[in-house]
Structures are given as C-alpha cells and as structure tokens.
Write an enzyme that holds these catalytic residues in place. Structure first.
Site, PDB file in Angstrom:
ATOM      1  N   GLU A  10       0.840  -1.194   0.000  1.00  0.00           N
ATOM      2  CA  GLU A  10       0.000   0.000   0.000  1.00  0.00           C
ATOM      3  C   GLU A  10       0.872   1.239   0.000  1.00  0.00           C
ATOM      4  O   GLU A  10       2.081   1.163   0.225  1.00  0.00           O
ATOM      5  CB  GLU A  10      -0.942   0.021   1.203  1.00  0.00           C
ATOM      6  CG  GLU A  10      -0.251   0.153   2.534  1.00  0.00           C
ATOM      7  CD  GLU A  10      -1.218   0.552   3.651  1.00  0.00           C
ATOM      8  OE1 GLU A  10      -2.348   0.982   3.366  1.00  0.00           O
ATOM      9  OE2 GLU A  10      -0.818   0.450   4.815  1.00  0.00           O
ATOM     10  N   ASN A  50       1.148   5.096   1.721  1.00  0.00           N
ATOM     11  CA  ASN A  50       0.645   6.033   2.726  1.00  0.00           C
ATOM     12  C   ASN A  50       0.940   7.454   2.272  1.00  0.00           C
ATOM     13  O   ASN A  50       2.095   7.803   2.028  1.00  0.00           O
ATOM     14  CB  ASN A  50       1.273   5.750   4.085  1.00  0.00           C
ATOM     15  CG  ASN A  50       0.783   4.439   4.646  1.00  0.00           C
ATOM     16  OD1 ASN A  50      -0.407   4.128   4.582  1.00  0.00           O
ATOM     17  ND2 ASN A  50       1.681   3.646   5.175  1.00  0.00           N
ATOM     18  N   ARG A 106       1.151  10.485   3.474  1.00  0.00           N
ATOM     19  CA  ARG A 106       1.373  11.432   4.570  1.00  0.00           C
ATOM     20  C   ARG A 106       2.757  11.210   5.150  1.00  0.00           C
ATOM     21  O   ARG A 106       3.437  10.259   4.789  1.00  0.00           O
ATOM     22  CB  ARG A 106       0.347  11.172   5.666  1.00  0.00           C
ATOM     23  CG  ARG A 106       0.400   9.705   6.078  1.00  0.00           C
ATOM     24  CD  ARG A 106      -0.421   9.375   7.271  1.00  0.00           C
ATOM     25  NE  ARG A 106      -0.734   7.970   7.326  1.00  0.00           N
ATOM     26  CZ  ARG A 106       0.079   7.007   7.768  1.00  0.00           C
ATOM     27  NH1 ARG A 106       1.286   7.322   8.197  1.00  0.00           N
ATOM     28  NH2 ARG A 106      -0.290   5.753   7.783  1.00  0.00           N
ATOM     29  N   VAL A 134       4.822   7.938  11.174  1.00  0.00           N
ATOM     30  CA  VAL A 134       5.360   7.928  12.545  1.00  0.00           C
ATOM     31  C   VAL A 134       6.879   7.742  12.489  1.00  0.00           C
ATOM     32  O   VAL A 134       7.637   8.429  13.173  1.00  0.00           O
ATOM     33  CB  VAL A 134       4.731   6.766  13.357  1.00  0.00           C
ATOM     34  CG1 VAL A 134       5.407   6.625  14.717  1.00  0.00           C
ATOM     35  CG2 VAL A 134       3.226   6.949  13.514  1.00  0.00           C
TER      36      VAL A 134
END
Ligand code: ADP
Length: 466
Positions: A301, A303, A305, A308
């Site tokens: 996938e 992400n 953004r 963390v």
C-alpha cells in the site's frame, strides 16, 4: 542566487503562518520545523489537551472541542474555522486524524488554504487499497496475486481464493492501522470470514468493501520513503525495515534493512518511484512492500502522509523531511538527490503507555520522566514530568531514535538509551524493547513480520517456567 535559508527567500516563498491539525509528538515535531524556518504556528487542541506541549510551544492556540476526536481533531468545520480566525495560510495534518482525508484536503483548497500533503485525488486513489493495487499493477509494480477490484460478495471471494491458492488475506478497501484484515487458511472458512470481516469494516470505516490477495507466510515489511514536487520530480530516500510488529502495528523500525543489497534497494526504489510518478505524487509519501524469503517484493500500500517512523530516514540520511514538506507545499522543487547514501544505522523504538506484558493501556499521570541523551540519540515526545497520558488518544508517548556507525553499535546504543529512559507513574513498553534488542534472532537480523508472535510465546513460556 540567494541561499535556501536566507531570510529574503524565506519571506518570499514560504508561509508566514500555518495551522497544525494534530496533537502529541507529531504536532511538536512540526512546530520544531516551523521554528527553524521562521514560520509561525497555530495549535488546535481539545479540552483534554489544554496543558499539552504543542499548545505551550505554538505561537497561537485555539481550543476546538471536547476530548473525543470526532468532536475536536476530526471536526473539519472547527479546524477550518480556527485557521480562518488566526489567518493561517496552510494546514499540516501530521499523521492519523485528518491526514488521509481527501474530502478535507479538497475543502481546504476551496477555502484558499494550502494543504501540506499530496493532491486530494492522490489521497483518494491510494486510500482505496483495492484501487491502489490496480494502479500499482498498471504502473508495472509487482503486486501479489489477488483481486483487481473490490469483491462483490462472499462467493466471489471463495472463487478467487480457490484460483490463487490458500492461505489468502482478506483486507478492507478502506482499512488502515492494521485493522480489518483476516487471514484465511482453508476454503471452508472463506465465506464466513468474508462476511464477518466485511461487517466489521462497515462498522469501523463506514465501507464494507473487501479485497483479497495471497498471504505470504513469513515476509518482511520493507517500505520506501519517497518525495515528489509540483514540477513532477520524484525521488526515493531509501528504505525502512518495519517487520517488528504486533497485530500488524509497528513496534521497531530500522534503516538500512539487513535484507537488502544495493541491487534490490535500487529495484525497490525504482518501483516506488514508478508508482509515485504514475499518480503524479506531490510531497512526502511511503510505498510499502512485502519482501518474500526468495527476495521477491510486492506492493502492499501507499501512505499519503508523513509517517510515525519518518525520523529513521531523517537520522540515517541527515535530512529534515518536515521542513521539506513545507517548502514543497509552497511550490519549491524537492531539494534531495535520489537514493542518498545511509550514514550508519538507525533504530527507532515506539514507546507506548502500555503494560509491556499484557499490552493493556496504561493512561495516567507521569510522575517521573528522565529522557536519555548522548551521542546518536534523539527522542521525539510530547511527554513531560506531570503530563497526564489521556485515555482518549493513541498510546504512543515517545519515539526513541538512535544512530550508530553500524547495526551492532545502533543496538548497543539503543539498549544504553533504554536503560537511561526513566518513566514512572505509567507502564511503558521500555522493558519490552530491551528484551527484543537482546534477542539473538533480532540481533542476527533474522526475522519476518511473524517475529513478535514467536517472541511473545517464548516470553510467556519462560515466565511460566520461573
Ligand atoms: P494497514 O494499512 O492496516 O497497516 P497493510 O496492508 O499495510 O495494512 O498491512 C499491515 C501488515 O499486515 C503488514 O505489515 C504485514 O505484516 C501484514 N500483511 C498485509 N498483507 C499481507 C500479505 N499479503 N501477506 C502477509 N502479510 C501481510
């Protein structure tokens, strides 16, 4: 030409003031970047966070509602009103909360506010994990055998699973954070598992649509940090190995991955760039892969953004990803070269307010806090002595990020830093991290995403004996 950091260039190009639509350590991390760039910050907070450090350190702050996230940090109207009242020009969403909400990003554009992240369309495409799989495949990036579209019903799941072979993994198209996934070992279970998983996904994400793919038994999770700009250039910034997970949630991340050599790194980095280019990716993003024992890698996938674990990349490359996010959102080109060389080895431990044996949450007041320092040690935290860990939000209280000249030094240094990490009043996962870092298989770099399963079983067996 004016240098990148000269005041005239800063004043001309960058934002004067931004709002941070988040809390905790990531809100503080964004404030740090803004301070260095001379950008003013607005903190938003819930009533539970009035005493939080992101409120203390921001230039301005606004309370946007009661503790429950849906009434505060997820309340789009309140966040936008706060930006308008304070005259902020842009919004940084951090991770979690509204960070992958394409609708929010779209509204910002309509309100003449800059979204510090990828275009809404990209967020939407990658947020639908079944669609992301299809786009990756079209871009020529390897994906695991599985569905190219969401499954219409349980019978279709059963048919496809029979075709690709068991075990398979059912995943929610709208899933995230390790939720909404089901491993199915045999045909007898598929229809029942599909129905329960879909109902669960409907409840959790408001979208019950599911897809499935081949389940790899002992893969590694290796992800690539990428960065794109409005000019259409995309670079990759190396990998993070994130196989140490519990219930699909990452506990320890490191870079470089012991499983990669230069050739594989280049192939995976190129695949990450290919996908990012295919969706005209802007700003910071992560392409996640599963790496099989036979060194085949598959897209899992993307992400859309900051993650963390971004400090792992920051420390191993000596760069600042958050400052770059602001510059690129303001229209500047990416300043990084492609495939920068890692300097030594970096390990990150996520320290959660949890019982290290049962993993039950442990909110409450921190009575004593002493953070480690010394060579190669970075701690990202919003905790302070007398800070009260709220039961309303994520249990992560700190990230310990440590760099060594090589993996052995990074491990020894992390152990030393964990010894000097004192938190009293709440339980934390500090003791768990020490045990993992002393584990022989971990030290050899011999592990997969199943590592914690075996590790916890060994821990329990040893305890039962003593
Ligand atoms: P989420 O977005 O919820 O975090 P991911 O798709 O990123 O979900 O998967 C999270 C974790 O689940 C991975 O890191 C891996 O450990 C496991 N996983 C996902 N897909 C597979 C698969 N096809 N085979 C084996 N493990 C998988």
């Amino acid at each position: 030409m004016a240098s990148r950091s000269s005041p005239s260039r800063k004043a001309r190009v960058l934002f004067k003031k931004i709002l941070i639509a988040n809390r905790g350590e990531i809100a503080l991390r964004i404030i740090q970047a803004c301070r260095e760039l001379g950008v003013e910050t607005v903190a938003v907070h819930s009533t539970a966070d009035a005493e939080s450090l992101h409120v203390t350190y921001a230039d301005e702050d606004i309370c946007i509602g009661p503790p429950a996230p849906t009434d505060s940090y997820l309340n789009i109207n309140s966040v936008i009103a706060a930006a308008e009242i304070t005259g902020a020009e842009a919004i940084h969403p951090g991770y979690g909360f509204l960070a992958e909400n394409a609708h929010f990003a779209e509204i910002l554009e309509e309100c003449n506010l800059v979204w510090i992240g990828p275009r809404p369309e990209t967020i939407r495409n990658m947020g639908d994990k079944a669609r992301a799989r299809r786009l990756a495949k079209e871009a020529g990036v390897p994906v695991l055998p599985g569905s190219s579209d969401p499954l219409p019903d349980a019978a279709a799941a059963s048919e496809l699973a029979a075709e690709i072979g068991y075990p398979v993994i059912l995943k929610a198209s709208a899933g995230g954070g390790g939720r909404g996934m089901r491993i199915v070992q045999e045909p007898a279970d598929i229809e029942r598992q599909y129905k329960t998983a879909s109902r669960e996904a409907e409840r959790a994400f408001g979208d019950g649509s599911m897809y499935l793919e081949k389940y790899l038994v002992e893969p590694r999770h290796v992800e690539f940090q990428i960065f794109g700009d409005r000019q259409g250039r995309v670079v990759h910034l190396g990998e993070r190995e994130c196989s140490i997970q519990r219930r699909h949630q990452k506990l320890i991340e490191e870079s470089p991955s012991v499983a990669l050599d230069e050739k594989l790194r280049e192939a995976m980095g190129d695949a990450a760039i290919k996908l990012a280019e295919a969706v005209s990716y802007e700003n910071a993003g992560t392409v996640e892969f599963l790496l099989d024992r036979d060194r085949q890698f598959y897209f899992m996938e993307m992400n859309t953004r900051i993650q963390v674990e971004h400090p792992v990349t920051e420390m191993v490359l000596g760069i600042d990803l958050v400052k770059e996010q602001l510059r690129v959102a303001a229209g500047e080109p990416v300043s990084f070269r492609n495939g920068l060389r890692p300097r030594g080895h970096v390990i990150e431990c996520r320290i959660n307010a949890e019982d290290p044996r049962t993993f039950g949450p442990s909110p409450g007041p921190v009575t004593t806090l002493h953070l480690p320092g010394g060579p190669g040690v970075r701690v990202d935290t919003h905790a302070y002595q007398e800070y009260v860990v709220s039961p309303y939000y994520d249990s992560m209280v700190a990230k310990l990020i440590v760099r060594g000249a090589n993996r052995t030094e990074a491990i020894e240094r992390t152990l030393r830093a964990l010894d000097f990490f004192v938190v009293e009043g709440i339980k934390t996962t500090v003791p768990l991290h020490k045990q993992i870092l002393r584990d022989e298989a971990f030290r050899r770099g011999d592990f997969s995403t199943r590592f914690m399963e075996g590790f916890i079983a060994r821990m329990n067996a040893a305890e039962a004996k003593s």
